[in-house]
Design a protein around this motif. Structure first.
Motif, PDB file in Angstrom:
ATOM      1  N   ARG A  47      43.229  62.373  61.597  1.00  0.00           N
ATOM      2  CA  ARG A  47      42.367  63.059  62.567  1.00  0.00           C
ATOM      3  C   ARG A  47      42.055  64.500  62.146  1.00  0.00           C
ATOM      4  O   ARG A  47      40.913  64.957  62.264  1.00  0.00           O
ATOM      5  CB  ARG A  47      43.018  63.035  63.945  1.00  0.00           C
ATOM      6  CG  ARG A  47      42.978  61.667  64.618  1.00  0.00           C
ATOM      7  CD  ARG A  47      43.649  61.702  65.978  1.00  0.00           C
ATOM      8  NE  ARG A  47      43.541  60.414  66.656  1.00  0.00           N
ATOM      9  CZ  ARG A  47      44.350  59.389  66.445  1.00  0.00           C
ATOM     10  NH1 ARG A  47      45.342  59.507  65.557  1.00  0.00           N
ATOM     11  NH2 ARG A  47      44.193  58.245  67.092  1.00  0.00           N
ATOM     12  N   ALA A  48      43.075  65.213  61.686  1.00  0.00           N
ATOM     13  CA  ALA A  48      42.852  66.610  61.298  1.00  0.00           C
ATOM     14  C   ALA A  48      41.891  66.696  60.114  1.00  0.00           C
ATOM     15  O   ALA A  48      40.972  67.527  60.104  1.00  0.00           O
ATOM     16  CB  ALA A  48      44.178  67.286  60.964  1.00  0.00           C
ATOM     17  N   ASP A  49      42.099  65.833  59.097  1.00  0.00           N
ATOM     18  CA  ASP A  49      41.188  65.818  57.948  1.00  0.00           C
ATOM     19  C   ASP A  49      39.781  65.409  58.386  1.00  0.00           C
ATOM     20  O   ASP A  49      38.772  65.944  57.888  1.00  0.00           O
ATOM     21  CB  ASP A  49      41.698  64.858  56.880  1.00  0.00           C
ATOM     22  CG  ASP A  49      42.922  65.402  56.157  1.00  0.00           C
ATOM     23  OD1 ASP A  49      43.182  66.622  56.271  1.00  0.00           O
ATOM     24  OD2 ASP A  49      43.620  64.622  55.492  1.00  0.00           O
ATOM     25  N   GLN A  50      39.703  64.463  59.301  1.00  0.00           N
ATOM     26  CA  GLN A  50      38.411  64.002  59.795  1.00  0.00           C
ATOM     27  C   GLN A  50      37.639  65.150  60.452  1.00  0.00           C
ATOM     28  O   GLN A  50      36.444  65.342  60.201  1.00  0.00           O
ATOM     29  CB  GLN A  50      38.614  62.866  60.796  1.00  0.00           C
ATOM     30  CG  GLN A  50      37.333  62.242  61.321  1.00  0.00           C
ATOM     31  CD  GLN A  50      37.644  61.150  62.331  1.00  0.00           C
ATOM     32  OE1 GLN A  50      38.400  61.368  63.278  1.00  0.00           O
ATOM     33  NE2 GLN A  50      37.086  59.963  62.129  1.00  0.00           N
ATOM     34  N   GLN A  51      38.334  65.938  61.274  1.00  0.00           N
ATOM     35  CA  GLN A  51      37.684  67.056  61.953  1.00  0.00           C
ATOM     36  C   GLN A  51      37.226  68.120  60.963  1.00  0.00           C
ATOM     37  O   GLN A  51      36.108  68.650  61.064  1.00  0.00           O
ATOM     38  CB  GLN A  51      38.646  67.659  62.976  1.00  0.00           C
ATOM     39  CG  GLN A  51      38.950  66.736  64.150  1.00  0.00           C
ATOM     40  CD  GLN A  51      40.031  67.289  65.068  1.00  0.00           C
ATOM     41  OE1 GLN A  51      40.521  68.396  64.849  1.00  0.00           O
ATOM     42  NE2 GLN A  51      40.407  66.520  66.076  1.00  0.00           N
ATOM     43  N   LEU A  52      38.085  68.433  59.967  1.00  0.00           N
ATOM     44  CA  LEU A  52      37.737  69.463  58.987  1.00  0.00           C
ATOM     45  C   LEU A  52      36.566  69.025  58.120  1.00  0.00           C
ATOM     46  O   LEU A  52      35.599  69.771  57.912  1.00  0.00           O
ATOM     47  CB  LEU A  52      38.951  69.797  58.128  1.00  0.00           C
ATOM     48  CG  LEU A  52      38.738  70.844  57.021  1.00  0.00           C
ATOM     49  CD1 LEU A  52      38.256  72.163  57.618  1.00  0.00           C
ATOM     50  CD2 LEU A  52      40.025  71.043  56.227  1.00  0.00           C
ATOM     51  N   SER A  54      34.304  66.701  58.734  1.00  0.00           N
ATOM     52  CA  SER A  54      33.090  66.557  59.538  1.00  0.00           C
ATOM     53  C   SER A  54      32.469  67.917  59.833  1.00  0.00           C
ATOM     54  O   SER A  54      31.241  68.086  59.755  1.00  0.00           O
ATOM     55  CB  SER A  54      33.404  65.836  60.854  1.00  0.00           C
ATOM     56  OG  SER A  54      33.886  64.524  60.617  1.00  0.00           O
ATOM     57  N   ALA A  55      33.324  68.898  60.173  1.00  0.00           N
ATOM     58  CA  ALA A  55      32.802  70.228  60.495  1.00  0.00           C
ATOM     59  C   ALA A  55      32.150  70.892  59.292  1.00  0.00           C
ATOM     60  O   ALA A  55      31.173  71.647  59.441  1.00  0.00           O
ATOM     61  CB  ALA A  55      33.934  71.103  61.030  1.00  0.00           C
ATOM     62  N   CYS A  56      32.676  70.608  58.108  1.00  0.00           N
ATOM     63  CA  CYS A  56      32.168  71.256  56.895  1.00  0.00           C
ATOM     64  C   CYS A  56      31.210  70.374  56.101  1.00  0.00           C
ATOM     65  O   CYS A  56      30.766  70.766  55.013  1.00  0.00           O
ATOM     66  CB  CYS A  56      33.344  71.676  56.004  1.00  0.00           C
ATOM     67  SG  CYS A  56      34.455  72.871  56.784  1.00  0.00           S
ATOM     68  N   HIS A 108      40.550  58.340  61.480  1.00  0.00           N
ATOM     69  CA  HIS A 108      41.535  58.282  62.555  1.00  0.00           C
ATOM     70  C   HIS A 108      42.135  56.889  62.689  1.00  0.00           C
ATOM     71  O   HIS A 108      43.039  56.672  63.497  1.00  0.00           O
ATOM     72  CB  HIS A 108      40.895  58.694  63.893  1.00  0.00           C
ATOM     73  CG  HIS A 108      39.754  57.811  64.315  1.00  0.00           C
ATOM     74  ND1 HIS A 108      38.579  57.737  63.592  1.00  0.00           N
ATOM     75  CD2 HIS A 108      39.609  56.968  65.366  1.00  0.00           C
ATOM     76  CE1 HIS A 108      37.758  56.884  64.191  1.00  0.00           C
ATOM     77  NE2 HIS A 108      38.365  56.404  65.263  1.00  0.00           N
TER      78      HIS A 108
END
Length: 446
Positions: A47-52, A54-56, A108
């Motif tokens: 999840r954390a990698d997914q958010q980072l 996706s944001a970048c 995720h």
């Protein structure tokens, strides 16, 4: 093939032989040879990698350009890898773009991703992909990412991309290792080629080695006219003593694998087959009420399933076959012509357990197709709960039958059919082959 390429492929062959020999001499738990202690794998929460990532993602977008840069770096540094890919890279690049989006969107759910990529690793063996190639791919991807992001690139972002990539690659290497003892592909002789419509052929082929499969599965096929280009087709025949396989192929346009098989293949030619795949199958236990729904060349696996039922009389309690133009053409065609009617008419004779239910003449729209279910679904929820359904819609539809299959599954579930009783194969219904399709290995080809 030049000398350096021959040496390279000979080296790969020796490497595979050595790995196989080690596995034979030192099987798991045998104690005959020392084994390295496998590292303890930490559960990966993506999840954390997914958010980072996706944001970048805008930093490296458009992803199409990222993929183009990746392949440029890869081939500049490792020219010998170019031979693993088809001549045209357009479809390959589009496929890899879709794969990256799939990875990012499903980080995720790492367990589901792992299961999928283990299978892809097994399938990559037919393309000549080896674990060493992934290291080259990783380096090229990182360089392409740095180029695209420029000063916005950061160590945390690089680590997130690496963890995502290595999740997929580790699973693929595992799949490749697990399949090291089985053939990577099978050469097969074309024994029969019949044109059943201007754009549709029925092929019979005989593999030169034993080819074990189940009714309802599919196999990727390569024509020698398009080397390194593979397209999956349902097997249209249950396992038989003569070992012959049958495929129903509709041409999809000039330059495609299907076009090569329909218009460029004749008896006496050879093709290559990948290992059989697919989750479509008959219920594990005989069902009192089985409904088979087929459309287009989805008739091919339905035909194999019916043959399997005939070979296992205990299964034949009550089977209904709902044809949505299954043997009378395909989606989007104004005047479909029958291509397997004679076989079906002969097959149904003397089989009181089989009822063929033709749908309305025009079932080429989702609404009409879904309404065709009204006549075959039990009116009482209790009866529907005992119903099993095998669903095989035409894979050559514009969406690869994916959306239509989901709509049918939802309608069946709403009618009271348990989702566990609805048997279909999402891995193939998601496939659509455009003209000039040439699928090479990339990172994650299907």
């Amino acid at each position: 093939m030049n000398t350096s390429s021959e040496d390279y492929h000979a080296l790969l062959a020796r490497h595979d032989a050595m790995r196989l020999r080690r596995r034979i001499l030192a099987p798991e738990g045998s104690g005959t040879a020392p084994r390295r202690q496998a590292p303890v794998e930490q559960a990966y929460d993506g999840r954390a990698d997914q958010q980072l990532i996706s944001a970048c993602l805008p930093f490296v977008s458009p992803v199409e350009d990222l993929v183009e840069d990746l392949y440029r770096y890869l081939f500049e540094r490792h020219p010998y890898l170019r031979s693993l890919f088809p001549e045209s890279m357009a479809f390959q690049q589009a496929h890899l773009v879709a794969v990256f989006h799939h990875l990012i969107g499903n980080l995720h759910r790492p367990d589901e991703l792992t299961e999928r990529f283990v299978q892809l690793g097994r399938d990559h063996r037919k393309l000549g992909v080896r674990p060493a190639h992934f290291a080259a791919f990783e380096a090229a991807l990182l360089d392409a990412l740095r180029l695209r992001a420029g000063v916005r690139w950061s160590a945390p972002l690089e680590e997130a991309w690496l963890r995502m990539l290595r999740l997929a690659v580790t699973a693929m290497v595992r799949g490749e290792e697990e399949a090291i003892a089985e053939p990577s592909s099978w050469e097969a002789l074309v024994t029969s080629h019949e044109m059943r419509a201007p754009d549709l052929a029925v092929l019979r082929v005989r593999p030169q080695q034993d080819y074990a499969f189940r009714a309802g599965q599919y196999a990727a096929v390569e024509s020698p006219l398009l080397e390194q280009a593979w397209r999956p087709y349902y097997l249209a025949r249950a396992p038989h003593q003569d070992g012959e396989l049958e495929f129903h192929v509709r041409a999809r346009g000039a330059g495609s694998v299907s076009d090569a098989l329909v218009h460029g293949t004749r008896p006496g030619h050879t093709v290559r087959l990948a290992a059989p795949r697919g989750a479509l199958c008959l219920p594990s236990a005989p069902s009192d009420d089985l409904l088979v729904i087929a459309s287009g060349t989805g008739w091919a696996p339905a035909k194999a399933l019916l043959q399997q039922i005939t070979a296992e009389p205990a299964r034949a309690h009550r089977v209904r076959l709902l044809l949505l133009d299954a043997v009378a053409g395909g989606a989007g065609r104004t005047a479909p012509e029958p291509y397997d009617t004679e076989y079906l008419e002969a097959f149904r004779r003397g089989k009181p357990w089989l009822t063929v239910v033709p749908a309305a003449q025009d079932t080429r729209t989702a609404g009409v197709e879904l309404r065709a279910l009204n006549g075959v679904l039990p009116p009482r929820p209790g009866a529907a709960a005992r119903q099993h359904v095998c669903l095989v819609l035409s894979p050559e539809a514009e969406d690869g039958a994916g959306a239509r299959t989901r709509a049918f599954a939802e309608r069946l579930t709403a009618a009271g059919v348990p989702s566990a009783h609805i048997h279909h194969d999402t891995s193939l219904t998601a496939w659509t082959e455009p003209a000039a399709t040439r699928t090479g290995p990339g990172l994650l080809s299907a």
